[in-house]
Design a protein around this motif. Sequence first.
Motif, short mmCIF file in Angstrom:
data_model
loop_
_atom_site.label_atom_id
_atom_site.label_comp_id
_atom_site.label_asym_id
_atom_site.label_seq_id
_atom_site.Cartn_x
_atom_site.Cartn_y
_atom_site.Cartn_z
N UNK A 224 0.86 -1.19 0.00
CA UNK A 224 0.00 0.00 0.00
C UNK A 224 0.89 1.23 0.00
N UNK A 225 0.31 2.34 -0.52
CA UNK A 225 1.05 3.61 -0.58
C UNK A 225 0.19 4.70 0.06
N UNK A 226 0.26 4.84 1.38
CA UNK A 226 -0.53 5.86 2.05
C UNK A 226 0.16 7.22 2.03
N UNK A 227 -0.64 8.28 1.92
CA UNK A 227 -0.14 9.63 2.21
C UNK A 227 0.44 9.59 3.61
N UNK A 228 1.59 10.23 3.80
CA UNK A 228 2.36 10.01 5.02
C UNK A 228 1.57 10.26 6.31
N UNK A 229 0.61 11.18 6.28
CA UNK A 229 -0.16 11.46 7.50
C UNK A 229 -1.05 10.28 7.90
N UNK A 230 -1.32 9.39 6.96
CA UNK A 230 -2.12 8.20 7.27
C UNK A 230 -1.25 7.00 7.63
N UNK A 231 0.05 7.13 7.44
CA UNK A 231 0.96 6.01 7.71
C UNK A 231 1.41 6.05 9.17
N UNK A 232 0.45 5.88 10.06
CA UNK A 232 0.74 5.85 11.49
C UNK A 232 1.42 4.54 11.85
N UNK A 233 2.02 4.52 13.03
CA UNK A 233 2.65 3.28 13.48
C UNK A 233 1.63 2.15 13.54
N UNK A 234 0.44 2.45 14.01
CA UNK A 234 -0.62 1.44 14.09
C UNK A 234 -1.01 0.92 12.71
N UNK A 235 -1.16 1.84 11.75
CA UNK A 235 -1.54 1.44 10.40
C UNK A 235 -0.46 0.58 9.74
N UNK A 236 0.79 0.95 9.94
CA UNK A 236 1.89 0.18 9.36
C UNK A 236 1.94 -1.21 9.96
N UNK A 237 1.74 -1.31 11.27
CA UNK A 237 1.72 -2.63 11.91
C UNK A 237 0.57 -3.48 11.37
#
Length: 241
Positions: free
Chosen positions: A178-191
Motif C-alpha cells: 500500500x502507498x498511504x499519504x504520510x499522514x495516514x501512515x501511522x505506526x498502528x496502520x503500518x503494523x
Amino acid sequence: MLILKKLSVKPFAIIGHRGAKGVKPENTIVAIEYGVKSGADIVEIDIRKTKDGQLILLHDKDFKRLTGRAIPPSQVDFEFIRENITIDGEPVATLDEALQTVNGKAGLFIEIKEPETTQDVVNKVFEHFAQEWVAFISFYEEALAQVKQIDNSLVTGLIYMKPPGKILEAKDINCEFVLPYYKLATEKAIRFAHRLKLKVVSWIINDKDTARIFAERGSDGIATDYPDLMVKWREEIKRGL
C-alpha cells in the motif's frame, strides 16, 4: 520478483517521486535518469494516453500546471505534443522511453492514472520484458484488480490519501503493498498492514527528521522528491546520526 527485493532494502527503500521531481522536470527522462543515478531503489512515473493511443508520462489531466497550456493529452495526437510542448525544456516522455531508460537498473513504479489504459500499460511492460522490476500502482482499485486478472504474478500497490485508508481493500484485490499519504501512515496502520503481509510505502517525505520517524515506524519505503538527499540521509539514519 526483483521489485519486491527492492522494497525490502533496510532501513527503507527510496522511491524517486516522478523520477526526481524536486531536482529535475517531473516525469521526464532526465528526472528518471537522475533518480536512478542518485541511488534510488525505485523511481515512480505517471501514465496517461494521447488521442492516438500513445502512452506518455504526465501526472495531471492536462499540461496547464507544467506549461501554462490547458491541453489534455486525450484530445491531441502525440506528434502534436512532441512538436509543441516541453516541460522546462524537456520533451514529454513515453512509457517506452521510460522503460528503456530504467532497464532494470532500478525498480519502476508505474502509476495508472486512467483505468481504461490498464491493458495497454501491462502490454507495454511485457513488450519490454520488464515485469520482474516493475510494479503497477494506482488510486483505482479496478485498475489493479485488472492487472491481477491479466497476470496474477504482477506486483501491485494501492495508493490512498484519505482516512481511514485502504489497507483491507488492498488485501482484497491481492496487492503486495500500500502507498498511504504520510499522514495516514501511522505506526498502528503500518503494523496492521504488516500483519496482513503488505509492505508500506509512505509519501511524500522530503526531510531527514521525518524520514527517521518513518524508519522507526517500520515503513518499508519512502517516496521523495529528492532521492539524492534521501540516499545521504538514509546512510546517516543507519549510522544513528
